[in-house]
Design a protein around this motif. Structure first.
Motif, PDB file in Angstrom:
ATOM      1  N   THR A  34       0.824  -1.201   0.000  1.00 61.50           N
ATOM      2  CA  THR A  34       0.000   0.000   0.000  1.00 61.50           C
ATOM      3  C   THR A  34       0.859   1.252   0.000  1.00 61.50           C
ATOM      4  O   THR A  34       0.490   2.271  -0.604  1.00 61.50           O
ATOM      5  N   THR A  35       2.003   1.197   0.665  1.00 60.36           N
ATOM      6  CA  THR A  35       2.929   2.333   0.650  1.00 60.36           C
ATOM      7  C   THR A  35       3.361   2.662  -0.767  1.00 60.36           C
ATOM      8  O   THR A  35       3.354   3.834  -1.186  1.00 60.36           O
ATOM      9  N   GLU A  36       3.713   1.642  -1.536  1.00 62.48           N
ATOM     10  CA  GLU A  36       4.136   1.877  -2.916  1.00 62.48           C
ATOM     11  C   GLU A  36       2.975   2.349  -3.783  1.00 62.48           C
ATOM     12  O   GLU A  36       3.159   3.172  -4.689  1.00 62.48           O
ATOM     13  N   PHE A  78       0.372   4.197  -2.792  1.00 68.56           N
ATOM     14  CA  PHE A  78       0.129   5.603  -2.479  1.00 68.56           C
ATOM     15  C   PHE A  78       1.304   6.483  -2.893  1.00 68.56           C
ATOM     16  O   PHE A  78       1.100   7.634  -3.297  1.00 68.56           O
ATOM     17  N   HIS A  79       2.514   5.947  -2.794  1.00 67.57           N
ATOM     18  CA  HIS A  79       3.679   6.724  -3.235  1.00 67.57           C
ATOM     19  C   HIS A  79       3.573   7.037  -4.721  1.00 67.57           C
ATOM     20  O   HIS A  79       3.818   8.183  -5.144  1.00 67.57           O
ATOM     21  N   GLY A  80       3.221   6.034  -5.514  1.00 65.65           N
ATOM     22  CA  GLY A  80       3.049   6.273  -6.942  1.00 65.65           C
ATOM     23  C   GLY A  80       1.935   7.265  -7.230  1.00 65.65           C
ATOM     24  O   GLY A  80       2.065   8.110  -8.132  1.00 65.65           O
ATOM     25  N   ALA A  81       0.837   7.180  -6.469  1.00 67.64           N
ATOM     26  CA  ALA A  81      -0.274   8.109  -6.673  1.00 67.64           C
ATOM     27  C   ALA A  81       0.115   9.533  -6.288  1.00 67.64           C
ATOM     28  O   ALA A  81      -0.277  10.505  -6.941  1.00 67.64           O
ATOM     29  N   ILE A  82       0.896   9.668  -5.215  1.00 72.31           N
ATOM     30  CA  ILE A  82       1.349  10.999  -4.788  1.00 72.31           C
ATOM     31  C   ILE A  82       2.287  11.595  -5.831  1.00 72.31           C
ATOM     32  O   ILE A  82       2.205  12.784  -6.173  1.00 72.31           O
ATOM     33  N   GLN A  83       3.202  10.773  -6.344  1.00 71.75           N
ATOM     34  CA  GLN A  83       4.165  11.264  -7.324  1.00 71.75           C
ATOM     35  C   GLN A  83       3.500  11.685  -8.628  1.00 71.75           C
ATOM     36  O   GLN A  83       4.043  12.522  -9.358  1.00 71.75           O
ATOM     37  N   SER A  84       2.337  11.122  -8.930  1.00 64.78           N
ATOM     38  CA  SER A  84       1.654  11.454 -10.180  1.00 64.78           C
ATOM     39  C   SER A  84       0.661  12.600 -10.023  1.00 64.78           C
ATOM     40  O   SER A  84      -0.152  12.841 -10.924  1.00 64.78           O
ATOM     41  N   THR A  85       0.704  13.291  -8.893  1.00 68.39           N
ATOM     42  CA  THR A  85      -0.177  14.446  -8.702  1.00 68.39           C
ATOM     43  C   THR A  85       0.150  15.507  -9.749  1.00 68.39           C
ATOM     44  O   THR A  85       1.311  15.889  -9.909  1.00 68.39           O
ATOM     45  N   PRO A  86      -0.831  15.999 -10.478  1.00 67.24           N
ATOM     46  CA  PRO A  86      -0.563  17.029 -11.498  1.00 67.24           C
ATOM     47  C   PRO A  86       0.106  18.266 -10.894  1.00 67.24           C
ATOM     48  O   PRO A  86      -0.285  18.730  -9.811  1.00 67.24           O
ATOM     49  N   LYS A  87       1.108  18.766 -11.570  1.00 68.53           N
ATOM     50  CA  LYS A  87       1.838  19.941 -11.061  1.00 68.53           C
ATOM     51  C   LYS A  87       0.939  21.154 -10.967  1.00 68.53           C
ATOM     52  O   LYS A  87       1.142  22.023 -10.114  1.00 68.53           O
ATOM     53  N   GLY A  88      -0.066  21.219 -11.851  1.00 64.07           N
ATOM     54  CA  GLY A  88      -0.964  22.367 -11.815  1.00 64.07           C
ATOM     55  C   GLY A  88      -1.713  22.481 -10.496  1.00 64.07           C
ATOM     56  O   GLY A  88      -1.947  23.593 -10.003  1.00 64.07           O
TER      57      GLY A  88
END
Length: 250
Positions: A131-133, A135-145
């Motif tokens: 689950t850590t990985e 959520f980590h992937g989901a956090i990293q893919s947050t749009p910069k905008g």
């Protein structure tokens, strides 16, 4: 002929069905508690995993690497047999030494003598790593905008994480986390190897008693199938509600 008579007359009596019910309750409790605790651990670990400081993110990376890279069955064996039957040892320092007692000599043994606790510990550590990985992937893919808009409003890093990044990451991680929940349900079948009476353990008991392997294990497979379809239905409803903005307009 004897097997047919036994299976027809005794395999689905009130006693055997109650035995299956006990296994079902144990399975649901084990999976539910493991997922809840694992999720609570995974959220802060996922945030630390994305830290720019190497000394913060590396321990989390090593933890997820080890628990995702080794079989859950081996982890269960190591915790149940390795930790539970761990012998104490002495640590020397300077002019003296300290005795580290075994678990059986501490208050922890009141809990670890029950196989449910070591099994849940193994499941928590395993699902928390996955689950850590996720959520980590989901956090990293947050749009910069989204992050730039939050900074423009003057949000601090903590407030941005709470109000923008984590809610958005949770929505994106939902499909992958649904698969993890199903995986944990199916993986719970191995906990019977440490004498825990789950659904698979109940089927094994019925098989050993009445020599009806097909009836026992097919019935349990049907229960797992119903649980899986229920989980899929729940996550589909969550996805429809939380990801409605991604659906094309008709």
């Amino acid at each position: 002929m004897i097997n047919d008579v036994l299976s027809q007359n005794y395999i689905f009596t009130a006693t055997t069905l109650w035995h299956y019910w006990d296994g079902l309750v144990t399975t649901v409790q084990l999976v539910f508690l493991s997922l809840i605790i694992g999720l609570i651990l995974a959220v802060p670990l996922a945030i630390l995993r994305g830290s720019r400081r190497r000394w913060i993110k590396m321990p989390v990376y090593l933890y997820t690497y080890v628990f995702r890279g080794t079989p859950l069955l081996i982890q269960l064996y190591l915790i149940y047999y390795g930790v539970v039957f761990f012998d104490g040892f002495d640590v020397s320092y300077g002019l003296g030494s300290v005795h580290i007692p075994s678990i059986q000599q501490t208050w922890l043994w009141d809990y670890f003598r029950d196989p449910f606790v070591p099994a849940m510990l193994a499941f928590v550590l395993n699902t928390a790593a996955y689950t850590t990985e996720i959520f980590h992937g989901a956090i990293q893919s947050t749009p910069k905008g989204e992050m730039e808009a939050a900074r423009a409003y003057g949000m601090s890093r903590g407030k941005m994480m709470r109000r923008i990044i984590m809610p958005s990451a949770f929505r994106r991680a939902l499909p992958a986390y649904g698969n993890e929940v199903i995986f944990m349900l199916h993986a719970s079948a191995i906990c019977s190897v440490v004498t825990l009476l789950d659904l698979t353990g109940a089927a094994r008991d019925i098989y050993a008693r009445f020599y009806a392997p097909f009836e026992a294990f097919l019935f349990v497979a049907a229960i797992y199938l119903c649980l899986t379809f229920t989980i899929i239905a729940i996550f589909r409803q969550l996805e429809k509600r939380l990801l409605a903005h991604l659906r094309p307009l008709s």
